[in-house]
Design a protein around this motif. Sequence first.
Motif, PDB file in Angstrom:
ATOM      1  N   GLN A 287       0.814  -1.219   0.000  1.00  0.00           N
ATOM      2  CA  GLN A 287       0.000   0.000   0.000  1.00  0.00           C
ATOM      3  C   GLN A 287       0.848   1.269   0.000  1.00  0.00           C
ATOM      4  O   GLN A 287       0.394   2.340   0.388  1.00  0.00           O
ATOM      5  N   LYS A 288       2.090   1.147  -0.460  1.00  0.00           N
ATOM      6  CA  LYS A 288       2.988   2.294  -0.423  1.00  0.00           C
ATOM      7  C   LYS A 288       2.493   3.418  -1.337  1.00  0.00           C
ATOM      8  O   LYS A 288       2.550   4.592  -0.994  1.00  0.00           O
ATOM      9  N   GLY A 289       1.996   3.064  -2.517  1.00  0.00           N
ATOM     10  CA  GLY A 289       1.485   4.079  -3.431  1.00  0.00           C
ATOM     11  C   GLY A 289       0.294   4.809  -2.849  1.00  0.00           C
ATOM     12  O   GLY A 289       0.190   6.041  -2.947  1.00  0.00           O
ATOM     13  N   SER A 290      -0.618   4.060  -2.222  1.00  0.00           N
ATOM     14  CA  SER A 290      -1.785   4.680  -1.598  1.00  0.00           C
ATOM     15  C   SER A 290      -1.361   5.583  -0.447  1.00  0.00           C
ATOM     16  O   SER A 290      -1.890   6.692  -0.276  1.00  0.00           O
ATOM     17  N   ALA A 291      -0.398   5.109   0.356  1.00  0.00           N
ATOM     18  CA  ALA A 291       0.067   5.898   1.495  1.00  0.00           C
ATOM     19  C   ALA A 291       0.696   7.207   1.032  1.00  0.00           C
ATOM     20  O   ALA A 291       0.454   8.273   1.611  1.00  0.00           O
ATOM     21  N   MET A 292       1.499   7.156  -0.037  1.00  0.00           N
ATOM     22  CA  MET A 292       2.125   8.377  -0.542  1.00  0.00           C
ATOM     23  C   MET A 292       1.097   9.291  -1.197  1.00  0.00           C
ATOM     24  O   MET A 292       1.241  10.518  -1.163  1.00  0.00           O
ATOM     25  N   GLY A 293       0.042   8.719  -1.789  1.00  0.00           N
ATOM     26  CA  GLY A 293      -1.018   9.534  -2.369  1.00  0.00           C
ATOM     27  C   GLY A 293      -1.742  10.341  -1.313  1.00  0.00           C
ATOM     28  O   GLY A 293      -1.996  11.540  -1.490  1.00  0.00           O
TER      29      GLY A 293
END
Length: 455
Positions: free
Chosen positions: A335-341
């Motif tokens: 979920q790294k992309g979601s977290a950075m978003g």
Amino acid sequence: MSQDSLNHIEKRAAISLASVFAFRMLGLFMLMPVLAIYGQSLEHVSPLWIGLAIGAYGLTQALLQIPMGWLSDKFGRKPIIISGLLIFALGSVIAAVSDSIYWVTAGRALQGVGAIASALLALAADLSRDEQRPKVMAVIGMCIGLSFAIAMLLGPMIAASFGISGIFWLTAVLALLGIAIVTFVVPSAVNKAPKGETLANMADIRRLLKHPQLLRLDVGVMMLHLTLTTIFVALPGQLILDGLDAEQHWKLYIPVFLLAFVLMAPMMIIAIRKQREKQAFLMSIMMLVLSSLLLVIFNNSVWWIAFAMLVYFVAFNFLEATMPALVSRIAPATQKGSAMGVFSSGQFLGAFIGGALGGLLAQHFSTNMVFAATALIGLIWLAVAWRMEVPPKCKVISLVAEVENDIQAEKLADKLVSIAGVIEATVVREENRSYLKVNDKIFDLDQAKHVLGLS
């Protein structure tokens, strides 16, 4: 080519995408130190509308950051990036030809509609190998930071010679130059990085908003950029009152920014080597509060203002560099992309709220009240961050993992997490990928490949 160094494609991608990022952020930042001064000639101007114009891009960026990432996944990275840069250029032109603060604000909001950060980062990930991706992202991050410092130099100089419209025309030219770089220099993606690393997912976002440690960082970056835009609504005018002409403001900003970078570096090195990251993080927030209090007490002196801004930007640079890394370490591997978003949206939302708050306070109260508000915001952030937990340093890697059903995926994840050095393992059947959070000092990559049948 060594696995420990960037190959030709990765170097080209890192430099070209970093330059596109830098050109775009330069155009957004240049207005910050000058609009409160040179915007006074616009029709219908008021402190509130100055603040709204400074922060307007933040609202549209926050709202559209994640949707633009999704669109880039559906229609391709480059078409969405080019479309975003065209919209950004259009917003710049609208603001450049406007003689009303209302239309300047509309132009700034349209600039924010070209929210291409997530698409740019996704393309950077597509063009880099797992083990080299952090280096590519680091190059982009450094260029964003450098663009802020350059904007503080160029903004006052261009505005002094060509006015506010000159800044917007230059911003439009930089956007068109960015389009040329994306079209002719940025490599075309030959593979796609796993979505979990770069792009936000709505189901993940709902879960992440309930994660107390990530939420502290999301609120923190919002407050950090809130203080930045709030201060710059009032600071340029205060410098003029203290006898520093607008054309001379760069003489204060540039030494302050350069020295702040120099002082921040040992602070970061010591925090990491001595494993005092949380203490340095909290101390930096305290420095933000101190700098705001100095602005309240000593704002009739240019030298005290310079010292206060030095304290502020040492803290700002440390926090700006530290928080994304903490988000990456805390976020679940898939979920790294979601977290950075979510994190990026909080950053831009803070810019908008800060501009609106600074303008509102400047219109109805004194400059001291603007600076006092930033001190209060810092104290609130300090309370929020006090119980923050800093996780051990780790590295996220993803490897091919072909499984036929969820039961096999769960069994494979159990095997992977039993490998020495693996902190967390997730197998995503739909992507045929495994995501591993590892302590790379003891992690055995060959063993993981063996478990996955890749060796």
